[in-house]
Design an enzyme around this catalytic site. Structure first.
Site, PDB file in Angstrom:
ATOM      1  N   GLU A  76       0.861  -1.182   0.000  1.00  0.00           N
ATOM      2  CA  GLU A  76       0.000   0.000   0.000  1.00  0.00           C
ATOM      3  C   GLU A  76       0.899   1.234   0.000  1.00  0.00           C
ATOM      4  O   GLU A  76       1.799   1.329   0.840  1.00  0.00           O
ATOM      5  CB  GLU A  76      -0.883   0.014   1.246  1.00  0.00           C
ATOM      6  CG  GLU A  76      -1.856  -1.141   1.331  1.00  0.00           C
ATOM      7  CD  GLU A  76      -2.620  -1.118   2.649  1.00  0.00           C
ATOM      8  OE1 GLU A  76      -3.402  -0.167   2.850  1.00  0.00           O
ATOM      9  OE2 GLU A  76      -2.416  -2.027   3.466  1.00  0.00           O
ATOM     10  N   ARG A 301       5.440 -13.645   9.276  1.00  0.00           N
ATOM     11  CA  ARG A 301       6.078 -12.355   9.014  1.00  0.00           C
ATOM     12  C   ARG A 301       7.279 -12.153   9.939  1.00  0.00           C
ATOM     13  O   ARG A 301       7.447 -12.847  10.940  1.00  0.00           O
ATOM     14  CB  ARG A 301       5.088 -11.206   9.151  1.00  0.00           C
ATOM     15  CG  ARG A 301       4.525 -10.980  10.530  1.00  0.00           C
ATOM     16  CD  ARG A 301       3.424  -9.912  10.483  1.00  0.00           C
ATOM     17  NE  ARG A 301       2.772  -9.752  11.767  1.00  0.00           N
ATOM     18  CZ  ARG A 301       3.188  -8.939  12.718  1.00  0.00           C
ATOM     19  NH1 ARG A 301       4.277  -8.199  12.535  1.00  0.00           N
ATOM     20  NH2 ARG A 301       2.547  -8.849  13.862  1.00  0.00           N
ATOM     21  N   LYS A 311       3.684   2.822  11.328  1.00  0.00           N
ATOM     22  CA  LYS A 311       3.758   4.116  10.623  1.00  0.00           C
ATOM     23  C   LYS A 311       3.334   5.257  11.539  1.00  0.00           C
ATOM     24  O   LYS A 311       3.946   6.320  11.552  1.00  0.00           O
ATOM     25  CB  LYS A 311       2.879   4.070   9.371  1.00  0.00           C
ATOM     26  CG  LYS A 311       3.414   3.219   8.248  1.00  0.00           C
ATOM     27  CD  LYS A 311       2.623   3.399   6.981  1.00  0.00           C
ATOM     28  CE  LYS A 311       1.374   2.582   6.936  1.00  0.00           C
ATOM     29  NZ  LYS A 311       1.545   1.195   6.527  1.00  0.00           N
TER      30      LYS A 311
END
Length: 619
Positions: A76, A301, A311
């Site tokens: 994204e 992950r 973020k």
């Protein structure tokens, strides 16, 4: 007593020893053979493709062997990539490369409220830096027309409906309160033509955001929440960076992802285990609109402890000016690791060492540093650097004394070549290598004690020192050059230290500002700190040495950058190489790279990693 008696009795029954025969005379010993020294060569690197040849990824390929493997990396464009994303890049691009296939870089640009051009550019840059070239760069928005047509088709097939429920009503329907069963939305049974009309009304501006949205009609009886009538389209009154004001409705990730995979003929859709439950809805939608269904498989992950990757939290650090920006070398965004000087090959080597499985990988910062350190040990040159210099005057050498000493850039790799440094009457050593008061367990320079200077033929011995009364710091050490008289044995010093000579002719020393970076946070889990992650900031996360000195070999290292010429830095010309590609080991200190704050009159260096995990250990 009983045991003693038994032993004694046993001893009396033993046969008498026979007298020993005389030994034959000893043969003279052959002179010892000189042991051949093993060449000091770098250890063989780990196979860069090992994670595709075995384990999880090998099993994934065996499950669906393909003549033409096609994968995709679908970020994204709403933030900078971090160390965790490097695993996704390495897996998706590497899997395709290993099997001779192709990998798309597809931007999942379905949320215009969060997307910015700078993120698109930064993501492309990081993929290229890691050494991968996308087969094509595509955008989910390329398919907005096709996705819309499939949404209408899904409605016609009674596979979707327009819903007007509020967030509170949705949560109640999903049974999020204890002991409350799931219920169907009251709009679920509306006629398909009515939903089709309402969907077009959403498109044409009849409704505001959250007043209507398209939901997939899945299976409310399924135990998997990803089958509980997920949202397919929502209203967003925001101009899109590529399609402008054409659309007021935008597809969700759950609607877009599998269909774009299908449009691009993805053979292996590889994603993290957080999407494992989504596999059912992924396959359901492809079947519901009768399109090709790629195979989705999920791997664990990568998470790094001792820092923050969110973020939102990094943005807070930037806003509060705790860090310089998203590329501050103390962060674990890819742009920050690049600025710090971590080579792209070191990151890929780290991912390969960890391997790939379905388990979540939690890695401490020290484990990452260890992998980077091992990589740099084999790939960058060595130079002498003094962080906090003290002048040493060797009083018994003439004022014009000059000896040019040849140094290898790497004792382990002769191919790196050699260079010349001057040795003169005046040299600089690090303040940590001198003590005013000697002790038996100290082996560096002190009054009356000798120490070796790296590659200089003979040691120096301190005779006296001068101190600045205002600061109390030693400013100058006086010494003698301990060259033995002819016929006298040379006594090798116990320790050798780095140094940099003063020589106007050689433009030595080269001056620099050095930034030593430590962990930005004090704890292993800043997110769990009671008063919030900002209260966990390490006040000593950066130490600056403004007067550091480097030997003149730096100029040649600069001219020959990138170090090393691998991955995304393989084919760039020196003039196009970024500051961070000038990397070297400062002997006995750490690994360093040049920072982008460097100007023509001022060199700035960043510490990449220390030489040892326990950097506080004395030499």
């Amino acid at each position: 007593m009983e045991v003693q008696t038994t032993l004694t009795e046993a001893q009396t029954t033993l046969p008498k020893k026979q007298p020993k025969e005389p030994k034959p005379p000893k043969e003279p010993k052959a002179p010892p053979t000189k042991k051949e020294k093993t060449p000091n060569v770098p250890a063989a690197p780990i196979d860069p493709d090992s994670m595709f040849k075995e384990g999880f990824l090998k099993a994934v390929y065996n499950e669906k062997p393909s003549k033409h493997v096609i994968t995709r990396f679908p970020p994204e464009p709403n933030g900078y990539l971090h160390i965790g994303h490097s695993k996704a890049i390495a897996i998706n691009f590497g899997f395709a490369r290993h099997y001779g296939g192709d990998c798309y870089l597809r931007f999942d640009d379905t949320n215009p409220e969060a997307e910015e051009e700078k993120y698109f550019l930064a993501i492309c840059d990081m993929v290229e830096w890691l050494g991968f070239t996308p087969y094509k760069i595509t955008y989910s928005s390329d398919n907005f027309d096709k996705l819309y047509q499939l949404a209408e088709e899904l409605i016609r097939r009674d596979g979707a409906y327009v819903c007007h429920c509020t967030d509170v009503e949705l949560k109640a329907q999903r049974g999020e309160k204890k002991n409350v069963p799931r219920t169907a939305c009251p709009h679920r049974s509306r006629p398909t033509e009515e939903s089709l009309t309402e969907f077009r009304a959403m498109r044409d501006g009849k409704y505001k955001p959250k007043e209507a949205f398209l939901r997939m009609k899945q299976n409310l009886e399924d135990g998997n929440p990803q089958m509980w009538d997920l949202s397919a389209y929502r209203i967003l009154e925001k101009e899109h960076h590529r399609t402008g004001n054409k659309w007021r409705i935008y597809p969700t990730y759950d609607f877009t992802h599998c269909l774009c995979d299908s449009f691009e003929d993805i053979s292996h859709s590889l994603c993290t285990t957080e999407f494992q439950l989504s596999r059912v809805s992924y396959e359901w939608l492809c079947d519901a609109v009768s399109v090709y269904k790629p195979m989705q498989r999920e791997y664990g992950r990568l998470n790094v402890t001792g820092t923050v990757l969110s973020k939102r939290k990094i943005a807070k650090l930037v806003e509060e000016k705790i860090v310089r920006g998203w590329d501050d070398p103390r962060l674990y965004t890819l742009v920050a690791l690049r600025r710090r000087g971590v080579p792209p090959g070191a990151i890929l080597s780290f991912i390969n060492e960890l391997g790939v499985s379905t388990a979540l990988t939690n890695i401490q910062l020290a484990r990452f540093d260890q992998s980077v350190r091992r990589y740099l040990e084999q790939t960058v040159p060595r130079l002498m650097l003094v962080l906090d210099p003290i002048l040493v005057v060797i009083d018994d050498l003439p004022d014009d004394y000059l000896e040019e000493i040849e140094l290898p850039f790497s004792p382990k790799d002769p191919a790196m070549g050699n260079h010349i440094v001057p040795f003169t009457k005046n040299v600089y050593i690090d303040r940590s290598d001198f003590r005013e008061i000697d002790s038996k367990d100290y082996f560096r320079l002190a009054p009356g004690k000798a120490v070796g200077l790296l590659k200089v033929p003979f040691p120096i011995k301190a005779t006296s020192f001068e101190r600045d009364d205002a600061t109390g710091l030693v400013t100058t050490v006086h010494a003698t050059y301990e060259k033995p008289e002819e016929g006298t044995a040379f006594k090798k010093p116990k320790t050798y230290i780095q140094w940099v000579a003063l020589s106007a002719k050689h433009k030595s020393p080269v001056k620099a500002e050095v930034r030593i970076f430590n962990s930005l946070f004090k704890s292993e889990n800043p997110d769990a700190v009671e008063d919030g992650f900002l209260s966990d900031i390490n006040p000593n996360s950066e130490e600056v040495f403004p007067n550091a000195m480097i030997e003149t070999g730096l100029e040649e290292v600069k001219e020959r950058a990138p170090w090393p010429q691998e991955e995304g830095e393989k084919n760039i010309m020196n003039k196009d190489a970024g500051f961070e590609t000038l990397r070297f080991q400062g002997m006995r200190v750490a690994y360093f790279a040049m920072d982008k704050d460097t100007t023509n009159g001022r060199i700035v260096l960043n510490r990449i990693v220390s030489l040892k995990e326990d950097s506080g250990k004395g030499f």
